[in-house]
Write a protein that holds these residues in place. Structure first.
Motif, PDB file in Angstrom:
ATOM      1  N   ILE A 187       0.844  -1.209   0.000  1.00 32.98           N
ATOM      2  CA  ILE A 187       0.000   0.000   0.000  1.00 32.98           C
ATOM      3  C   ILE A 187       0.870   1.245   0.000  1.00 32.98           C
ATOM      4  CG2 ILE A 187      -1.710   1.284   1.322  1.00 32.98           C
ATOM      5  CD1 ILE A 187      -2.849  -1.380   2.232  1.00 32.98           C
ATOM      6  N   MET A 188       1.953   1.224   0.788  1.00 26.33           N
ATOM      7  CA  MET A 188       2.876   2.366   0.799  1.00 26.33           C
ATOM      8  C   MET A 188       3.485   2.583  -0.589  1.00 26.33           C
ATOM      9  SD  MET A 188       3.155   3.959   3.726  1.00 26.33           S
ATOM     10  CE  MET A 188       4.751   4.726   3.591  1.00 26.33           C
ATOM     11  N   GLN A 189       3.776   1.496  -1.284  1.00 24.57           N
ATOM     12  CA  GLN A 189       4.329   1.626  -2.621  1.00 24.57           C
ATOM     13  C   GLN A 189       3.317   2.264  -3.565  1.00 24.57           C
ATOM     14  OE1 GLN A 189       6.821  -1.596  -3.630  1.00 24.57           O
ATOM     15  NE2 GLN A 189       6.380  -1.487  -5.806  1.00 24.57           N
ATOM     16  N   ASN A 190       2.053   1.873  -3.444  1.00 27.23           N
ATOM     17  CA  ASN A 190       1.015   2.498  -4.269  1.00 27.23           C
ATOM     18  C   ASN A 190       0.858   3.975  -3.944  1.00 27.23           C
ATOM     19  OD1 ASN A 190       0.644   0.014  -5.367  1.00 27.23           O
ATOM     20  ND2 ASN A 190      -1.412  -0.309  -4.603  1.00 27.23           N
ATOM     21  N   ILE A 191       0.971   4.317  -2.690  1.00 31.10           N
ATOM     22  CA  ILE A 191       0.896   5.732  -2.304  1.00 31.10           C
ATOM     23  C   ILE A 191       2.037   6.506  -2.953  1.00 31.10           C
ATOM     24  CG2 ILE A 191       1.101   7.316  -0.351  1.00 31.10           C
ATOM     25  CD1 ILE A 191      -0.369   5.246   1.346  1.00 31.10           C
ATOM     26  N   GLY A 192       3.248   5.919  -2.927  1.00 23.99           N
ATOM     27  CA  GLY A 192       4.387   6.588  -3.560  1.00 23.99           C
ATOM     28  C   GLY A 192       4.188   6.780  -5.046  1.00 23.99           C
ATOM     29  N   VAL A 193       3.646   5.760  -5.716  1.00 18.22           N
ATOM     30  CA  VAL A 193       3.382   5.880  -7.161  1.00 18.22           C
ATOM     31  C   VAL A 193       2.361   6.972  -7.439  1.00 18.22           C
ATOM     32  CG1 VAL A 193       2.424   4.667  -9.146  1.00 18.22           C
ATOM     33  CG2 VAL A 193       4.042   3.494  -7.653  1.00 18.22           C
ATOM     34  N   ALA A 194       1.328   7.060  -6.591  1.00 17.93           N
ATOM     35  CA  ALA A 194       0.314   8.107  -6.775  1.00 17.93           C
ATOM     36  C   ALA A 194       0.934   9.492  -6.598  1.00 17.93           C
ATOM     37  CB  ALA A 194      -0.832   7.897  -5.786  1.00 17.93           C
ATOM     38  N   PHE A 195       1.842   9.623  -5.642  1.00 17.92           N
ATOM     39  CA  PHE A 195       2.530  10.910  -5.462  1.00 17.92           C
ATOM     40  C   PHE A 195       3.390  11.246  -6.684  1.00 17.92           C
ATOM     41  CE2 PHE A 195       2.009  10.571  -0.684  1.00 17.92           C
ATOM     42  CZ  PHE A 195       1.205  11.700  -0.590  1.00 17.92           C
TER      43      PHE A 195
END
Length: 820
Positions: A274-282
């Motif tokens: 989930i943290m990785q997806n958050i980083g990609v969204a940023f």
């Protein structure tokens, strides 16, 4: 338990079995019809009770019930038989097994010995459940819902997304009917929440798979907002994924964070994803600082290759050199968690060990390890190529730093590949000398790296047309690694360039034996067969290549060209049509289609494709010439003027295009414009005899005074031409004397026909000095037929008569206007 069982007193110890044959009137069933007490009991309600079924009367009842021993009236059983092992009148009777052991009066009368009661037959069958009951209907409906959910999942796995969605919707409808039926027959507490959750989750997943994102979000909201679903909050991850697909990055980040708050810390891998997806969204929103914080948290908690590569990209976007270096080192240090290759090498001659190694050498786990290693190498190579120009002052220094870091890591084998990529980068920067120097450093290294470097050097020299050097390095590459298909292909190319097509085909065949998917060798062997005029084998090679590269424009064109050489224009046209679907704006392909249709006699289709070719590339002289000739053939000379003017702009030193423009003006009846054009041509090309002839003719027809001037110029040009021809003839050797005499005889006749040349009709011109050139060598009628019909005839006047007489057709000029 035995407190109510009393043993019989020992009356006679000598006879242990005394009393068994004594007659007891209680067991006498023959006189029951005459027994008034029994008949009275039968007539009462007690006697009409239903008999007990499938029950063997017990012999050791612990209840203190009387057996009526010695008395017929004291019956305590509803069946009318006495109970044994009981106490009667304070006197304990002996424990007996009268019926169980078969010692009955009936037995003594000849009945079969059946202590287990087998003569009674099998037990009655079990009663069938009534499926029409509410509980039965509910269970059947539940089973149907589960079957629909399973069918939906299977259809989704097979790729039939539409069917999967239909099944999911059907399951949802039946599940709602099931809930209503439960509420009517049972309490709401008995509702199957797991089934409801499964149906809704599957429906939302199928909506998302069919890109019906609004419906999917609504279904997920139903699950998330229902507090009865314990883990429903985790589905916010799915909702965030949908928002990410919709490019609604702010909402995606919001839902990812809400899901992250509801997932316990023990699920580390889920939280990291989930943290990785958050980083990609940023990253998508350009918030690189927030993305860096997410990826840094991942690399410090549970590092992985994807997060490390994304971290390098973020630092590259921000331009932080030092952090790029640190991130690259972190990426290099990510553990792969795979076994060494030594594990798959046989240590000895043990057949069992060799069999085991052979079994695991290419199993699914080994394939997964290879894929993971390949992914890691791809990330590292891409990151090195990306940051090398940015981390140092020059590209070479940055690449050298990356190579040193890689050499000190677990990816030692990648260092040589990085060096080769460094040389390729020099090539892209057009620095060929540095590329060659870098590649020459590998000549003394291991065979695999030496072969790769020599292959690149061979191809470099081949591109520079230094075939000798290319051949030398191709030999070096082949000797270093005989199974390198690229090296064999390069060797075949050098042999092909020297004209030895048979030997080149052998090298291409060997490359294909080593690697059947080597498309370069397959394409080149097709070209080789084409050079050898082995068209069937060439066609077979290109068709095989077409099966691998379905949309390759080069392959499609070669197939069409081979069919054209095989004189099969229909197949050639069909393959060119496929090529047009791949490259619809290729003017050469469109022109080739026009040429094929023209050869087939289909002028309208030919015109369509020639016109499309001209529209995409209006500088092709052949296409312009064909279009101009087409309009002249169809008697639309005004439209042909545009194309010949374009040709005159492209080739301003070629007089024939300007002569064609003037000829079109003259044929369309615009004599004044034609005269002006011929005058402009005469100014640019004063020695052009053809232009002067038309000027003399037009001036004479129009009654202009310049006719004498142009006639004199024509005479002078003709004389100069004859002088030049005589000089050329005088310079020839004696072997050409007979030919010169024949030409001199022809010259004597040419003087006499000058007037005829000036008055002849305009013909289709096969040479380059004629006004226009047609695709068919035939005489063109200069007359014009109006498609709307003849005009209304004017009254015949003297002016009309004069014009009719002066219209230049086949009228000869006077002798005073002809050159001497």
């Amino acid at each position: 338990m035995m407190k109510n069982v009393h043993l019989a007193p020992e009356v006679d110890e000598d006879d242990l079995y005394s009393g068994y044959n004594d007659y007891n009137p209680t067991f006498d069933t023959e006189d029951l019809e005459n027994d008034p007490a029994f008949q009275r009991v039968v007539k009462t309600s007690h006697g009409r009770r239903p008999p007990l079924t499938a029950r063997v009367p017990g012999t050791s009842i612990s209840r203190p019930l009387a057996t009526g021993y010695g008395s017929k009236a004291a019956l305590s059983s509803s069946m009318g038989r006495p109970l044994t092992a009981a106490v009667q009148d304070g006197v304990a009777r002996p424990m007996t097994a009268v019926q169980a052991a078969g010692y009955t009066k009936a037995a003594s009368r000849g009945s079969a010995f059946d202590p287990l009661g087998q003569a009674r037959g099998p037990a009655p069958p079990l009663e069938m459940k009534n499926e029409d009951s509410p509980e039965g209907k509910i269970k059947q409906l539940e089973k149907k819902v589960n079957e629909l959910v399973e069918e939906s999942c299977i259809a989704h796995s097979c790729g039939d997304l539409k069917l999967a969605l239909e099944k999911a919707k059907d399951a949802g409808r039946k599940e709602r009917a099931l809930v209503r039926q439960r509420e009517q027959t049972m309490s709401p507490a008995n509702i199957n929440l797991d089934l409801t959750y499964t149906v809704l989750f599957n429906l939302a997943s199928q909506y998302s798979a069919n890109e019906m994102y609004a419906e999917a979000l609504n279904t997920y909201q139903v699950i998330v907002k229902n507090k009865m679903f314990v883990n429903g909050g985790m589905l916010k991850v799915n909702m965030a994924n949908i928002y990410l697909k919709q490019r609604n990055y702010s909402k995606a980040i919001k839902f990812y964070r809400m899901a992250l708050d509801q997932i316990p810390s023990v699920h580390k891998e889920m939280r990291i994803k989930i943290m990785q997806n958050i980083g990609v969204a940023f990253v998508k929103t350009g918030q690189y600082t927030d993305a860096i914080s997410s990826f840094e948290h991942i690399m410090s908690t549970l590092p992985n290759l994807k997060a490390g590569f994304n971290l390098i990209l973020c630092y590259f976007a921000t331009g932080d050199r030092e952090q790029m270096k640190k991130a690259f080192q972190k990426l290099i240090s990510v553990p792969l968690e795979i076994d060494d290759d030594d594990k798959y090498i046989s240590p000895g001659d043990d057949p069992q060990t060799n069999l085991l190694i052979e079994a695991i050498k290419n199993d699914s786990l080994r394939q997964m390890e290879r894929e993971r290693k390949s992914t890691a190498e791809r990330y590292i190579m891409t990151a090195a190529k990306l940051i090398a120009p940015a981390i140092e002052t020059s590209f070479a220094v940055g690449y050298d730093w990356c190579v040193e870091i890689v050499k000190a890591s677990q990816y030692v084998e990648l260092a040589n590949d990085l060096e080769i990529n460094k040389a390729i980068t020099y090539l892209r920067q057009k620095d060929f000398n540095q590329a060659v120097e870098t590649l020459k450093m590998f000549e003394k290294k291991e065979s695999r790296v030496k072969s790769a470097a020599a292959t690149n050097l061979s191809f470099l020299y081949f591109l520079e047309n230094e075939f000798k050097q290319a051949n030398n390095y191709a030999d070096l590459a082949v000797n270093a690694d005989r199974y390198n298909p690229s090296a064999l292909t390069n060797k075949g190319n050098t042999v092909f360039a020297n004209g030895d097509y048979e030997k080149a085909a052998e090298f291409y065949k060997e490359a294909l034996r080593n690697d059947s998917s080597c498309t370069e060798a397959l394409y080149n062997i097709g070209l080789t067969y084409k050079k050898l005029n082995r068209l069937d084998e060439a066609l077979d090679s290109f068709l095989k290549l077409h099966a691998i590269l379905r949309n390759s424009a080069q392959v499609l064109f070669q197939i069409a060209n081979i069919y054209e050489l095989m004189e099969d224009p229909n197949q050639a046209i069909e393959w060119l049509m496929q090529l047009i679907s791949v490259v619809p704006t290729d003017s050469q392909v469109l022109a080739k289609l026009g040429e094929l249709y023209d050869n087939e006699g289909d002028k309208s289709q030919a015109f369509q494709y020639y016109y499309e070719s001209y529209r995409y590339f209006p500088s092709n002289i052949e296409v312009i010439e064909w279009l101009g000739a087409y309009y002249i053939d169809t008697q639309f000379c005004e439209k042909a003027i545009h194309y010949f003017e374009r040709a005159a702009l492209i080739q301003p030193t070629q007089v024939k295009w300007q002569l064609m423009v003037a000829s079109c003006y003259r044929r369309s009846g615009n004599y004044q414009k034609a005269l002006d054009t011929y005058k402009a041509i005469h100014i640019k090309f004063p020695e052009n005899a053809e232009c002067l002839r038309f000027l003399v003719r037009l001036c004479s027809d129009m009654g202009l005074k310049e006719v004498q001037e142009y006639a004199a110029k024509l005479k002078r040009v003709e004389k100069l031409k004859e002088i030049r021809e005589q000089r050329v003839k005088s310079g020839r050797d004696g072997s050409a004397r007979s030919r010169r005499e024949g030409s001199a005889g022809g010259d004597t006749g040419s003087v006499t026909v000058k007037g005829e040349r000036l008055s002849a009709k305009l013909k289709s011109l096969p040479g380059t000095n004629e006004p226009y050139e047609s695709s068919v060598n035939k005489e063109i009628d200069a007359s014009y037929i109006d498609p709307l019909g003849p005009q209304i005839e004017r009254p015949k006047t003297a002016l009309r008569k004069k014009m009719d007489e002066d219209e230049f057709a086949d009228e000869e000029l006077g002798d005073d206007l002809l050159p001497e």
